[in-house]
Design an enzyme around this catalytic site. Structure first.
Site, PDB file in Angstrom:
ATOM      1  N   ASN A  42       0.839  -1.190   0.000  1.00 12.90           N
ATOM      2  CA  ASN A  42       0.000   0.000   0.000  1.00 12.90           C
ATOM      3  C   ASN A  42       0.880   1.248   0.000  1.00 12.90           C
ATOM      4  O   ASN A  42       1.963   1.274   0.592  1.00 12.90           O
ATOM      5  CB  ASN A  42      -1.013  -0.012   1.151  1.00 12.90           C
ATOM      6  CG  ASN A  42      -0.421  -0.214   2.527  1.00 12.90           C
ATOM      7  OD1 ASN A  42       0.618  -0.834   2.695  1.00 12.90           O
ATOM      8  ND2 ASN A  42      -1.088   0.316   3.536  1.00 12.90           N
ATOM      9  N   GLU A  44       0.275   5.236   0.622  1.00  9.45           N
ATOM     10  CA  GLU A  44      -0.694   6.250   1.044  1.00  9.45           C
ATOM     11  C   GLU A  44      -0.285   7.641   0.582  1.00  9.45           C
ATOM     12  O   GLU A  44       0.810   7.837   0.022  1.00  9.45           O
ATOM     13  CB  GLU A  44      -0.859   6.174   2.570  1.00  9.45           C
ATOM     14  CG  GLU A  44      -1.407   4.815   2.984  1.00  9.45           C
ATOM     15  CD  GLU A  44      -1.699   4.682   4.462  1.00  9.45           C
ATOM     16  OE1 GLU A  44      -1.295   5.553   5.251  1.00  9.45           O
ATOM     17  OE2 GLU A  44      -2.362   3.687   4.827  1.00  9.45           O
ATOM     18  N   CYS A  53      -3.990   0.403  -2.495  1.00 13.33           N
ATOM     19  CA  CYS A  53      -3.848  -0.830  -1.725  1.00 13.33           C
ATOM     20  C   CYS A  53      -2.715  -1.698  -2.270  1.00 13.33           C
ATOM     21  O   CYS A  53      -2.324  -1.583  -3.446  1.00 13.33           O
ATOM     22  CB  CYS A  53      -5.140  -1.640  -1.786  1.00 13.33           C
ATOM     23  SG  CYS A  53      -6.494  -0.960  -0.820  1.00 13.33           S
ATOM     24  N   GLU A  55      -2.820  -4.858  -2.985  1.00 11.47           N
ATOM     25  CA  GLU A  55      -3.289  -5.728  -4.069  1.00 11.47           C
ATOM     26  C   GLU A  55      -3.310  -4.962  -5.385  1.00 11.47           C
ATOM     27  O   GLU A  55      -2.943  -5.501  -6.440  1.00 11.47           O
ATOM     28  CB  GLU A  55      -4.714  -6.235  -3.766  1.00 11.47           C
ATOM     29  CG  GLU A  55      -4.819  -7.092  -2.516  1.00 11.47           C
ATOM     30  CD  GLU A  55      -5.093  -6.295  -1.249  1.00 11.47           C
ATOM     31  OE1 GLU A  55      -4.643  -5.134  -1.143  1.00 11.47           O
ATOM     32  OE2 GLU A  55      -5.744  -6.855  -0.352  1.00 11.47           O
ATOM     33  N   CYS A  86     -10.082  -5.214   0.407  1.00  4.49           N
ATOM     34  CA  CYS A  86     -11.250  -4.322   0.418  1.00  4.49           C
ATOM     35  C   CYS A  86     -12.143  -4.644  -0.779  1.00  4.49           C
ATOM     36  O   CYS A  86     -11.754  -5.391  -1.685  1.00  4.49           O
ATOM     37  CB  CYS A  86     -10.794  -2.863   0.387  1.00  4.49           C
ATOM     38  SG  CYS A  86     -10.217  -2.311  -1.237  1.00  4.49           S
ATOM     39  N   CYS A  89     -10.621  -3.948  -4.201  1.00  6.62           N
ATOM     40  CA  CYS A  89      -9.559  -4.894  -4.577  1.00  6.62           C
ATOM     41  C   CYS A  89     -10.127  -6.261  -4.919  1.00  6.62           C
ATOM     42  O   CYS A  89      -9.572  -6.971  -5.758  1.00  6.62           O
ATOM     43  CB  CYS A  89      -8.509  -4.993  -3.476  1.00  6.62           C
ATOM     44  SG  CYS A  89      -7.414  -3.554  -3.467  1.00  6.62           S
TER      45      CYS A  89
HETATM   46  N1  THU Z   1      -5.127  -1.927   2.671  1.00  8.63           N
HETATM   47  C1  THU Z   1      -4.516  -2.681   1.714  1.00  8.63           C
HETATM   48  O1  THU Z   1      -3.499  -2.267   1.130  1.00  8.63           O
HETATM   49  N2  THU Z   1      -5.046  -3.895   1.425  1.00  8.63           N
HETATM   50  C2  THU Z   1      -6.073  -4.463   2.097  1.00  8.63           C
HETATM   51  O2  THU Z   1      -6.415  -5.600   1.800  1.00  8.63           O
HETATM   52  C3  THU Z   1      -6.756  -3.723   3.169  1.00  8.63           C
HETATM   53  C4  THU Z   1      -6.333  -2.311   3.353  1.00  8.63           C
HETATM   54  C5  THU Z   1      -4.503  -0.641   3.032  1.00  8.63           C
HETATM   55  C6  THU Z   1      -5.180   0.611   2.555  1.00  8.63           C
HETATM   56  C7  THU Z   1      -4.657   1.634   3.552  1.00  8.63           C
HETATM   57  O3  THU Z   1      -3.381   2.104   3.115  1.00  8.63           O
HETATM   58  C8  THU Z   1      -4.461   0.842   4.823  1.00  8.63           C
HETATM   59  O4  THU Z   1      -4.437  -0.522   4.440  1.00  8.63           O
HETATM   60  C9  THU Z   1      -5.543   1.062   5.875  1.00  8.63           C
HETATM   61  O5  THU Z   1      -6.806   0.891   5.329  1.00  8.63           O
END
Ligand code: THU
Length: 133
Positions: A42, A44, A53, A55, A86, A89
């Site tokens: 991920n 941000e 994310c 994925e 999520c 994804c």
């Molecule tokens: N996140 C992912 O990268 N993958 C997931 O399967 C769940 C959530 C990330 C998004 C964000 O940067 C952080 O986790 C908190 O939601």
């Protein structure tokens, strides 16, 4: 039990996650039909909705290489319970993976939960729904 071979690459990329706002790092590794493994973490952004994310990152790397078929997915996070992808994804995975493809959700401590794409995204919107009948 032998370790899932996607765990090591998922953990390796987990270490590179850029998550200064949520402090929740995620790593993903996906295998394609020719056996190649792609990684994503991920990433941000101070403009919070612009984060991506793990994925999505792995899928983008896969698509950029020209590959189109996911045969296995592994996602790892430092969490008390295995973290499921999520909603967005799940749809992104379903674009390139068959219904029976395994998605393993894991924690850094070694808990794992394995589900299929169909179990994660029942009633998925798919190409059939757009067919001109
Ligand atoms: N996140 C992912 O990268 N993958 C997931 O399967 C769940 C959530 C990330 C998004 C964000 O940067 C952080 O986790 C908190 O939601």
């Amino acid at each position: 039990m032998t370790e899932n071979p996607l765990r090591a690459p998922a953990l390796a990329v987990f270490a590179n996650a850029y998550a200064p706002y949520s402090n929740f790092k995620v790593g993903a590794a996906i295998r394609t039909d020719d056996g190649t493994v792609f990684q994503g973490c991920n990433v941000e952004n101070i403009a919070y909705p612009e984060g991506t994310c793990a994925e999505a990152g792995a899928i983008a790397a896969m698509a950029a290489s020209g590959a189109r078929k996911i045969t296995e997915v592994y996602v790892v996070a430092e969490a008390p319970l295995p973290v499921p992808p999520c909603g967005g994804c799940r749809q992104k995975i379903a674009e390139f993976a068959g219904k029976d493809v395994a998605v393993t959700m894991a924690t850094t401590t070694g808990q794992e939960l394995k589900m299929t794409v169909a179990e994660l995204l029942p009633g998925a919107f798919g190409a059939d729904h757009m067919a001109d009948t």
